[in-house]
Design an enzyme around this catalytic site. Structure first.
Site, short mmCIF file in Angstrom:
data_model
loop_
_atom_site.label_atom_id
_atom_site.label_comp_id
_atom_site.label_asym_id
_atom_site.label_seq_id
_atom_site.Cartn_x
_atom_site.Cartn_y
_atom_site.Cartn_z
N HIS A 103 0.43 1.57 -1.52
CA HIS A 103 0.84 2.74 -0.73
C HIS A 103 -0.36 3.44 -0.12
O HIS A 103 -1.51 3.21 -0.49
CB HIS A 103 1.61 3.74 -1.61
CG HIS A 103 0.78 4.36 -2.70
ND1 HIS A 103 0.47 3.70 -3.88
CD2 HIS A 103 0.18 5.58 -2.79
CE1 HIS A 103 -0.27 4.49 -4.63
NE2 HIS A 103 -0.47 5.63 -4.00
N ASP A 105 -1.23 7.57 0.33
CA ASP A 105 -0.70 8.72 -0.40
C ASP A 105 0.26 9.57 0.43
O ASP A 105 -0.02 9.90 1.59
CB ASP A 105 -1.85 9.58 -0.95
CG ASP A 105 -2.48 8.93 -2.18
OD1 ASP A 105 -1.73 8.29 -2.95
OD2 ASP A 105 -3.70 9.03 -2.34
N HIS A 257 -3.72 1.60 -1.26
CA HIS A 257 -4.28 1.35 -2.59
C HIS A 257 -3.16 1.02 -3.56
O HIS A 257 -1.98 1.32 -3.31
CB HIS A 257 -5.12 2.53 -3.06
CG HIS A 257 -4.39 3.83 -3.10
ND1 HIS A 257 -4.14 4.57 -1.98
CD2 HIS A 257 -3.85 4.53 -4.13
CE1 HIS A 257 -3.48 5.67 -2.31
NE2 HIS A 257 -3.28 5.67 -3.61
N ARG A 272 -7.19 13.91 -9.56
CA ARG A 272 -7.00 13.60 -8.15
C ARG A 272 -6.96 14.85 -7.29
O ARG A 272 -6.32 15.85 -7.63
CB ARG A 272 -5.69 12.84 -7.98
CG ARG A 272 -5.40 12.50 -6.54
CD ARG A 272 -4.13 11.70 -6.45
NE ARG A 272 -3.07 12.53 -5.93
CZ ARG A 272 -2.03 12.06 -5.23
NH1 ARG A 272 -1.90 10.76 -5.03
NH2 ARG A 272 -1.12 12.87 -4.78
C1 OGA Z 1 -3.21 8.13 -6.79
C2 OGA Z 1 -3.03 6.74 -7.19
C3 OGA Z 1 -4.57 5.29 -8.24
C4 OGA Z 1 -5.17 5.04 -9.58
O1 OGA Z 1 -3.72 8.91 -7.60
O2 OGA Z 1 -2.90 8.45 -5.63
O3 OGA Z 1 -2.39 6.01 -6.52
O4 OGA Z 1 -6.08 4.22 -9.64
N1 OGA Z 1 -3.72 6.38 -8.29
O5 OGA Z 1 -4.75 5.67 -10.56
MN MN Z 2 -1.97 7.02 -4.57
#
Ligand code: OGA
Ligand code: MN
Length: 281
Positions: A103, A105, A257, A272
């Protein structure tokens, strides 16, 4: 490309996307020239990684704010005193990992975030890497005919698709926001033009994109499924192995990602922050 901070070194991780950046202390209030150099490196590589950074919440936010306006995530509460920072956690007994589908974000928002910063606090002894895929490379690898076909298309993105909704459930139970709406949807161009680099990239993803605008899901599925496979071909990707204190900073306008869910029985804790973007065009 020359950068004015001679101490910064950039080591690409793969052919299309991702670079590890060394020689800069992000907590040490980098000067404007250093921030400008980092921004250019970031635009060049799509996602950049730093190691051994001492970035407790207030310092993480201060660093993030050098690159843009920090925004809140609509589904989860943030840390106490830091609503803009959400903990991304998987506990030893849990089976799903937050965001564990390819995805970009919150692509279901009308104005999705430009960027995300994720800093690792606790990592499993092995596993828990994150994959990234360059959507400029994915777009450019398409045939001219497919590029022409996609040029006029928009797609509907939803927060409520089953596979990705499931990856939020564990956290919604313990830190869900009571004011979160049931579903967000947003229609965006299938191919967007990067506002800073002028380059085109695919802006659909398997987690959020439900259908082409004004078409049914069944009508859309064959071409979307083709593109979902195409956009994450190995040659468009890189993979990052985390350590505590590692920070990833990715450009949601250009990369997808996908965190790998291969560490059942262990705890992984990340923090995050997301930065405001503009309407995709
Ligand atoms: C996010 C996600 C990635 C991770 O926090 O947006 O997709 O490596 N996490 O935890
Ligand atoms: Mn993400």
């Amino acid at each position: 490309m020359p950068h004015e901070s001679p101490s910064i070194t950039v080591r690409p991780l793969a052919g299309a996307v991702g670079a590890e950046v060394a020689g800069v202390d992000l907590a040490g209030d980098p000067d404007d020239a250093t921030v400008a150099a980092l921004r250019r490196i970031w635009l060049d590589h799509g996602v950049i990684f730093f190691r051994d950074q001492d970035l407790p919440p207030a310092r993480l936010l201060a660093f993030a704010r050098r690159f843009g306006e920090v925004i809140e995530y609509p589904f989860l509460r943030g840390l106490d005193g830091f609503p803009e920072i959400i903990p991304v956690v998987k506990l030893p007994h849990e089976r799903t990992n937050f965001g564990g589908v390819w995805h970009s974000d919150t692509a279901y928002l009308d104005i999705p975030p430009m960027a995300t910063m994720l800093v690792a606090r606790e990592v499993p002894p092995h596993g828990g890497d994150t994959l990234f895929a360059c959507q400029t490379a994915a777009y450019e690898a398409l045939s001219d005919g497919m590029k022409r076909l996609l040029a006029g298309l928009q797609a509907v993105n939803s927060s409520a698709r089953a596979d990705v909704s499931r990856t939020r459930e564990d956290r919604m139970r313990d830190s869900g926001r009571s004011d979160a709406p049931k579903e967000y949807t947003a229609t965006h161009p299938v191919v967007r033009t990067h506002p800073e680099t002028g380059r085109r990239s695919l802006y659909i993803n398997r987690a959020h994109t439900a259908a082409f605008a004004e078409m049914t899901e069944a009508e859309s599925a064959p071409l979307l499924d083709y593109l979902f496979d195409h956009q994450v071909r190995p040659e468009f990707t890189c993979r990052f192995r985390w350590q505590p204190g590692s920070l990833a900073f990715w450009d949601n306008r250009r990369v997808l990602h996908n965190p790998v869910n291969d560490y059942h029985g262990f705890r992984r804790v990340m923090h995050r922050v997301t930065l405001a973007g503009t309407r995709p065009r």
